[in-house]
Design an enzyme around this catalytic site. Structure first.
Site, PDB file in Angstrom:
ATOM      1  N   LYS A   1      38.595   2.989  -3.813  1.00  0.00           N
ATOM      2  CA  LYS A   1      38.480   3.295  -2.387  1.00  0.00           C
ATOM      3  C   LYS A   1      38.198   1.990  -1.652  1.00  0.00           C
ATOM      4  CE  LYS A   1      35.966   6.154   0.965  1.00  0.00           C
ATOM      5  NZ  LYS A   1      34.909   7.175   1.136  1.00  0.00           N
TER       6      LYS A   1
ATOM      7  N   ARG B   1      36.317   9.470  10.371  1.00  0.00           N
ATOM      8  CA  ARG B   1      34.910   9.363  10.780  1.00  0.00           C
ATOM      9  C   ARG B   1      34.668  10.121  12.078  1.00  0.00           C
ATOM     10  NH1 ARG B   1      34.757   2.995   9.024  1.00  0.00           N
ATOM     11  NH2 ARG B   1      34.670   3.403   6.777  1.00  0.00           N
TER      12      ARG B   1
ATOM     13  N   LYS C   1      31.082  -1.079   5.533  1.00  0.00           N
ATOM     14  CA  LYS C   1      30.920  -0.516   4.189  1.00  0.00           C
ATOM     15  C   LYS C   1      31.442  -1.461   3.112  1.00  0.00           C
ATOM     16  CE  LYS C   1      30.947   4.249   5.840  1.00  0.00           C
ATOM     17  NZ  LYS C   1      31.288   5.654   5.525  1.00  0.00           N
TER      18      LYS C   1
ATOM     19  N   LYS D   1      42.529   5.363  -2.398  1.00  0.00           N
ATOM     20  CA  LYS D   1      42.380   5.640  -0.972  1.00  0.00           C
ATOM     21  C   LYS D   1      42.195   4.326  -0.241  1.00  0.00           C
ATOM     22  CE  LYS D   1      39.478   8.244   2.293  1.00  0.00           C
ATOM     23  NZ  LYS D   1      38.256   9.049   2.458  1.00  0.00           N
TER      24      LYS D   1
ATOM     25  N   SER E   1      43.447   9.592   7.270  1.00  0.00           N
ATOM     26  CA  SER E   1      43.529  10.016   8.666  1.00  0.00           C
ATOM     27  C   SER E   1      44.331   9.054   9.531  1.00  0.00           C
ATOM     28  CB  SER E   1      42.122  10.176   9.236  1.00  0.00           C
ATOM     29  OG  SER E   1      41.380   8.966   9.119  1.00  0.00           O
TER      30      SER E   1
ATOM     31  N   TYR F   1      46.767  15.677   5.275  1.00  0.00           N
ATOM     32  CA  TYR F   1      46.590  16.596   6.398  1.00  0.00           C
ATOM     33  C   TYR F   1      47.911  17.258   6.773  1.00  0.00           C
ATOM     34  CZ  TYR F   1      42.317  13.912   6.504  1.00  0.00           C
ATOM     35  OH  TYR F   1      41.149  13.303   6.131  1.00  0.00           O
TER      36      TYR F   1
END
Length: 331
Positions: free
Chosen positions: A201, A211, A224, A255, A281, A320
Site C-alpha cells: 500500500k 478520505r 502517512k 493499492k 477512489s 467502486y
C-alpha cells in the site's frame, strides 16, 4: 504481387481479429463478475448520503443497507468490503471504537448475515476512521506507535470476524500485524477466517476522495509516509508481500491500482499467490469526471481499466465500479 511478398503475408495476425467469435476464442484474459469486489461505505444515520468527490457513490444507513447489498447478491458479485463513516464523537486518540463489537462494521455484518449467506464480507482493519488524528495507528508526540497499534488491530479483526466477516483486510501497514492477527484469530478458534493483506500500500495522492468518504480528510495531521510505501519503490513491495505470506496472509493486495500495474505483475509472477488490486477512489473519480465532461466514453474506459488489472495478473479487483461493471458483463 511478388511471391516473396505473398510469402511474407502467410502470417497474418489480423486473421484472428476479423470477427467477434474468433476474438472471443483467442482472448488471453477475460473479465467476469467473479473478479469484482464492491467497497461500500456505512453510516450511522438512516438513509443515504452522497460522497461529493466520488459521483455515484453513497454511504448507506442501516435502513438502506440490505437493499443495497441485494443488488450485489442479484448480480452474483462474490464479495463486498465494508468501510465506516463514523460520527466525530466516536473518533478518539485511543481508537477504542475500532474494537467496539457494536461499531458500524460489526453491526452491518450481523445485519447482512441475517439476510444473505451467499456473499463474502470483508472488514477493513485500520484505525484511521476511528482516530481523531486521522492516522492508521496510535499517535504519541507525533510518532505512529507500531506495536500498540497492532494490539488494537488484533482486537478489531477479532470483533469483525465474530460479527460475521469472512475476511479481514488489514490496510494499516504496521509491521508484524499479519502474524499477530493470524495468531489472535486462531487462538479464538477462527482458523478459517481469511486475511486479505494490503501488503503493498503506497503513500499515494490517489486516496483523497476515499478520505472524504470515511470522514478522515480534515482530521489527518501530517502524512502517512512513515508507514505507507514510497511510490518509487518496487523491490520493497516484493519484500512486503513475502513477509506477509510468511506471517499467514491468504491473499495480498496492491493499492492503488492503475499506476502500479507493474507491481501487481511482479508480485503475481514472483509468488503466484492470490493477488488483489484496489482501483482506488482517485482512479474512479478521474474516470467519472472525464466522462461527465464528454472527454471519455465512460463504459468503455471503465471496462478497459478493469481488464488492465486482469492482464497484469490480479485475481480480483476492489472497485467502486463493481455494480456498473457487473451489469455490463451480465448483459
Amino acid at each position: 504481387m511478388s511471391n516473396s511478398f505473398r510469402q511474407d503475408l502467410a502470417v497474418r495476425p489480423r486473421r484472428i481479429r476479423t470477427d467477434a467469435w474468433t476474438r472471443r476464442l483467442v482472448a488471453e484474459n477475460r473479465l467476469s463478475v467473479d473478479d469484482l469486489i464492491w467497497p461500500i461505505f456505512l453510516q450511522e444515520d438512516d438513509g443515504t448520503s452522497d460522497v461529493p468527490s466520488m459521483p455515484g457513490v453513497k454511504r448507506y444507513g442501516p435502513d438502506c443497507l440490505i437493499e443495497a447489498i441485494g443488488q450485489a447478491v442479484e448480480l452474483n458479485i462474490p464479495a463486498i468490503a465494508l468501510f465506516p463513516y463514523n460520527n466525530p464523537d466516536t473518533k478518539t486518540a485511543d481508537c477504542r471504537e475500532a474494537y467496539n463489537p457494536d461499531n458500524l462494521i460489526c453491526t452491518a455484518a450481523r445485519s447482512i448475515r441475517q439476510h444473505y449467506q451467499n456473499i463474502a464480507l470483508i472488514g477493513d482493519v485500520a484505525l484511521d476512521p476511528y482516530n481523531s488524528l486521522g492516522h492508521d495507528g496510535i499517535v504519541k508526540d507525533g510518532v505512529i506507535l507500531n506495536d500498540q497499534s497492532v494490539e488494537i488491530l488484533c482486537k478489531q479483526a477479532l470483533v469483525q470476524v465474530e460479527a460475521g466477516c469472512d475476511y479481514v483486510g488489514p490496510s494499516d501497514m504496521m509491521d508484524g500485524r499479519i502474524g499477530a492477527i493470524r495468531d489472535t484469530l486462531d487462538d479464538a478458534g477462527h482458523t478459517y477466517a481469511k486475511i486479505m493483506s494490503y501488503s503493498a500500500k503506497y503513500a499515494s495522492a490517489f486516496y483523497g476522495p476515499f478520505r472524504d468518504a470515511v470522514g478522515a480528510t480534515g482530521a489527518l495531521k501530517g502524512d502517512k509516509k512513515t508507514y505507507q510505501m514510497d511510490p518509487g519503490n518496487s523491490e520493497e513491495a516484493l519484500r512486503m508481500v513475502e513477509n506477509d505470506i510468511q506471517q499467514g496472509a491468504d491473499m495480498v493486495m496492491v493499492k492503488p491500482g492503475i499506476a502500479y500495474l507493474d507491481i501487481i505483475h511482479r508480485i503475481k509472477s514472483t509468488f503466484g499467490v492470490p493477488t488483489m488490486a484496489y482501483q482506488v477512489s482517485g482512479e474512479y473519480a478521474m474516470i467519472k469526471a472525464a466522462s461527465a465532461n464528454g472527454w471519455l466514453d465512460h463504459d468503455a474506459v471503465m471496462m478497459e481499466s478493469l481488464m488492465a488489472f486482469k492482464r497484469a495478473g490480479t485475481d480480483a479487483i476492489l472497485t467502486y465500479f463493481a455494480l456498473e461493471a457487473a451489469k455490463i458483463i451480465k448483459s
